[in-house]
Design a protein around this motif. Structure first.
Motif, PDB file in Angstrom:
ATOM      1  N   HIS A  58       0.867  -1.237   0.016  1.00 48.40           N
ATOM      2  CA  HIS A  58       0.053  -0.041  -0.133  1.00 48.40           C
ATOM      3  C   HIS A  58       0.949   1.283   0.222  1.00 48.40           C
ATOM      4  O   HIS A  58       1.903   1.366   0.312  1.00 48.40           O
ATOM      5  N   ASN A  59       0.440   2.300  -0.707  1.00 52.10           N
ATOM      6  CA  ASN A  59       1.226   3.508  -0.533  1.00 52.10           C
ATOM      7  C   ASN A  59       0.409   4.744  -0.031  1.00 52.10           C
ATOM      8  O   ASN A  59      -0.772   4.829  -0.253  1.00 52.10           O
ATOM      9  N   LYS A  60       1.042   5.436   0.880  1.00 51.70           N
ATOM     10  CA  LYS A  60       0.409   6.299   1.686  1.00 51.70           C
ATOM     11  C   LYS A  60      -0.134   7.166   0.696  1.00 51.70           C
ATOM     12  O   LYS A  60      -1.427   7.613   1.003  1.00 51.70           O
ATOM     13  N   LEU A  61       0.399   7.845  -0.264  1.00 43.33           N
ATOM     14  CA  LEU A  61      -0.090   9.082  -1.107  1.00 43.33           C
ATOM     15  C   LEU A  61      -1.290   8.519  -1.646  1.00 43.33           C
ATOM     16  O   LEU A  61      -2.281   9.401  -1.998  1.00 43.33           O
ATOM     17  N   GLY A  62      -1.182   7.381  -2.392  1.00 42.27           N
ATOM     18  CA  GLY A  62      -2.529   6.940  -2.860  1.00 42.27           C
ATOM     19  C   GLY A  62      -3.591   6.710  -2.069  1.00 42.27           C
ATOM     20  O   GLY A  62      -4.717   7.165  -2.318  1.00 42.27           O
ATOM     21  N   HIS A  63      -3.482   6.447  -0.796  1.00 39.94           N
ATOM     22  CA  HIS A  63      -4.668   6.555   0.322  1.00 39.94           C
ATOM     23  C   HIS A  63      -5.136   7.919   0.461  1.00 39.94           C
ATOM     24  O   HIS A  63      -6.344   8.104   0.713  1.00 39.94           O
ATOM     25  N   VAL A  64      -4.307   8.665   0.388  1.00 35.21           N
ATOM     26  CA  VAL A  64      -4.434  10.172   0.735  1.00 35.21           C
ATOM     27  C   VAL A  64      -5.543  10.634  -0.516  1.00 35.21           C
ATOM     28  O   VAL A  64      -6.437  11.431  -0.045  1.00 35.21           O
ATOM     29  N   PHE A  65      -4.879  10.248  -1.509  1.00 36.84           N
ATOM     30  CA  PHE A  65      -5.651  10.866  -2.669  1.00 36.84           C
ATOM     31  C   PHE A  65      -6.950  10.162  -2.660  1.00 36.84           C
ATOM     32  O   PHE A  65      -8.236  10.914  -3.076  1.00 36.84           O
ATOM     33  N   ALA A  66      -6.967   8.794  -2.478  1.00 37.39           N
ATOM     34  CA  ALA A  66      -8.560   8.176  -2.557  1.00 37.39           C
ATOM     35  C   ALA A  66      -9.453   8.814  -1.378  1.00 37.39           C
ATOM     36  O   ALA A  66     -10.624   8.891  -1.542  1.00 37.39           O
ATOM     37  N   SER A  67      -8.735   9.099  -0.105  1.00 39.28           N
ATOM     38  CA  SER A  67      -9.840   9.710   0.870  1.00 39.28           C
ATOM     39  C   SER A  67     -10.143  11.011   0.431  1.00 39.28           C
ATOM     40  O   SER A  67     -11.351  11.324   0.819  1.00 39.28           O
ATOM     41  N   ALA A  68      -9.435  11.822  -0.012  1.00 33.93           N
ATOM     42  CA  ALA A  68      -9.735  13.270  -0.451  1.00 33.93           C
ATOM     43  C   ALA A  68     -10.524  13.393  -1.523  1.00 33.93           C
ATOM     44  O   ALA A  68     -11.500  14.474  -1.695  1.00 33.93           O
ATOM     45  N   VAL A  69     -10.612  12.539  -2.627  1.00 33.77           N
ATOM     46  CA  VAL A  69     -11.193  12.731  -3.874  1.00 33.77           C
ATOM     47  C   VAL A  69     -12.136  11.675  -3.989  1.00 33.77           C
ATOM     48  O   VAL A  69     -13.357  12.156  -4.094  1.00 33.77           O
ATOM     49  N   PHE A  70     -11.955  10.527  -4.066  1.00 31.59           N
ATOM     50  CA  PHE A  70     -13.233   9.513  -3.987  1.00 31.59           C
ATOM     51  C   PHE A  70     -14.077   9.670  -2.891  1.00 31.59           C
ATOM     52  O   PHE A  70     -15.199   9.468  -3.048  1.00 31.59           O
ATOM     53  N   ALA A  71     -13.550   9.632  -1.573  1.00 29.62           N
ATOM     54  CA  ALA A  71     -14.355   9.607  -0.479  1.00 29.62           C
ATOM     55  C   ALA A  71     -14.992  10.861   0.018  1.00 29.62           C
ATOM     56  O   ALA A  71     -15.963  10.967   0.822  1.00 29.62           O
ATOM     57  N   ASP A  72     -14.286  11.900  -0.711  1.00 28.14           N
ATOM     58  CA  ASP A  72     -14.499  13.382  -0.139  1.00 28.14           C
ATOM     59  C   ASP A  72     -14.454  13.616   1.136  1.00 28.14           C
ATOM     60  O   ASP A  72     -15.386  14.275   1.864  1.00 28.14           O
ATOM     61  N   LYS A  73     -13.499  13.066   1.780  1.00 23.76           N
ATOM     62  CA  LYS A  73     -12.866  13.190   3.076  1.00 23.76           C
ATOM     63  C   LYS A  73     -11.515  13.586   3.281  1.00 23.76           C
ATOM     64  O   LYS A  73     -10.810  12.980   3.736  1.00 23.76           O
ATOM     65  N   PRO A  74     -11.375  15.020   2.855  1.00 23.97           N
ATOM     66  CA  PRO A  74      -9.976  15.471   3.220  1.00 23.97           C
ATOM     67  C   PRO A  74      -9.450  15.492   4.428  1.00 23.97           C
ATOM     68  O   PRO A  74      -8.153  15.587   4.805  1.00 23.97           O
ATOM     69  N   GLU A  75     -10.423  15.508   5.441  1.00 22.04           N
ATOM     70  CA  GLU A  75      -9.760  15.368   6.899  1.00 22.04           C
ATOM     71  C   GLU A  75      -9.302  13.842   6.909  1.00 22.04           C
ATOM     72  O   GLU A  75      -8.266  13.678   7.906  1.00 22.04           O
ATOM     73  N   LYS A  76      -9.749  12.914   6.611  1.00 27.45           N
ATOM     74  CA  LYS A  76      -9.052  11.514   6.555  1.00 27.45           C
ATOM     75  C   LYS A  76      -7.904  11.530   5.915  1.00 27.45           C
ATOM     76  O   LYS A  76      -6.970  10.870   6.285  1.00 27.45           O
ATOM     77  N   GLY A  77      -7.764  12.299   4.595  1.00 26.10           N
ATOM     78  CA  GLY A  77      -6.412  12.329   4.044  1.00 26.10           C
ATOM     79  C   GLY A  77      -5.232  12.802   4.866  1.00 26.10           C
ATOM     80  O   GLY A  77      -4.302  12.581   4.896  1.00 26.10           O
ATOM     81  N   ILE A  78      -5.737  14.052   5.647  1.00 26.10           N
ATOM     82  CA  ILE A  78      -4.876  14.688   6.627  1.00 26.10           C
ATOM     83  C   ILE A  78      -4.362  13.732   7.803  1.00 26.10           C
ATOM     84  O   ILE A  78      -3.264  13.547   7.910  1.00 26.10           O
ATOM     85  N   GLU A  79      -5.282  12.883   8.119  1.00 26.63           N
ATOM     86  CA  GLU A  79      -4.926  11.958   9.215  1.00 26.63           C
ATOM     87  C   GLU A  79      -3.912  10.959   8.770  1.00 26.63           C
ATOM     88  O   GLU A  79      -3.134  10.370   9.365  1.00 26.63           O
ATOM     89  N   ILE A  80      -4.148  10.605   7.656  1.00 22.10           N
ATOM     90  CA  ILE A  80      -3.377   9.448   6.844  1.00 22.10           C
ATOM     91  C   ILE A  80      -1.856   9.969   6.795  1.00 22.10           C
ATOM     92  O   ILE A  80      -1.104   9.453   7.142  1.00 22.10           O
TER      93      ILE A  80
END
Length: 237
Positions: free
Chosen positions: A133-155
């Motif tokens: 798993h790649n951290k930035l990939g999870h950040v992008f998925a949280s912020a864009v796909f899930a519309d949860k930028p706060e989750k992206g910051i947490e990751i």
């Protein structure tokens, strides 16, 4: 449904699950895997083991016996379960050309210790195929796909995450992997750079979209920028 049952459905029935394996197998096919001795460590449902058993001698190891209940393979490969000690006892002095470790190290308490042990099973010119798993990939998925930028910051601020299917997972970096292995990384490829960012799941079930997205992802897998933000990274060691 159990978490393992849900994960089986994801792997075998969803277009995004199928596309992951299509991309991974395409990258492995470039290594000309024919008549090789391969250990699939953490083989799960046996999907990859079954695919490569057509042209290679496969030994598969999966400690989670619940996942083995979903296997449906008539192809000849050796399936081992139980403890790590049982694996080493069963393979004996056998050495492997390739050891697959796909989405496994995130759930291991001591990845360095495990890799040190598995290195002893490699032939002198053998290779690891590691999917992480790649951290930035999870950040992008949280912020864009899930519309949860706060989750992206947490990751961004932590490495410990929770997998829906397997519980706590540790997102390790390429530098950490290098340190654990004390071996050079021959190549790093991306898997799922963009296809998980669209929220339109309906179009993903069309064959045209799947084929065109595969072509795009296949080209992006070697792009130096795209592979750094891919959801997964495929490392050849």
């Amino acid at each position: 449904m159990s978490q393992i049952s849900d994960y089986h459905q994801y792997v075998y029935e969803t277009p995004w699950g199928k596309l992951f394996y299509r991309l991974l197998w395409s990258q492995l096919d470039h290594l000309s895997l024919t008549n090789k001795d391969i250990l699939d460590f953490g083989s799960g449902f046996g999907k990859t083991a079954e695919h490569f058993a057509r042209k290679n001698k496969i030994t598969a190891y999966e400690p989670n016996k619940e996942m083995l209940h979903y296997q449906d393979s008539s192809l000849p490969y050796l399936q081992i379960t139980g403890s790590l000690e049982n694996l080493f006892n069963r393979v004996g002095n056998q050495k492997f050309d390739y050891i697959f470790i796909h989405n496994v190290l995130e759930y291991v308490s001591d990845p360095q210790e495990l890799l040190t042990k598995l290195k002893t099973l490699l032939k002198p010119d053998g290779h690891f195929s590691i999917v992480k798993h790649n951290k930035l990939g999870h950040v992008f998925a949280s912020a864009v796909f899930a519309d949860k930028p706060e989750k992206g910051i947490e990751i961004l601020d932590q490495k410990q995450m929770i997998s829906q299917s397997f519980g706590p997972m540790y997102i390790y970096s390429l530098n950490e992997l290098k340190a654990w292995l004390s071996l050079p990384l021959i190549n790093v490829l991306g898997i799922r750079a963009v296809y998980g960012l669209s929220t339109n799941n309906q179009v993903k079930y069309t064959q045209k979209w799947q084929n065109t997205m595969f072509q795009l992802e296949d080209r992006l897998s070697t792009d130096p920028y795209a592979k750094n933000v891919a959801f997964f990274q495929h490392v050849i060691v």
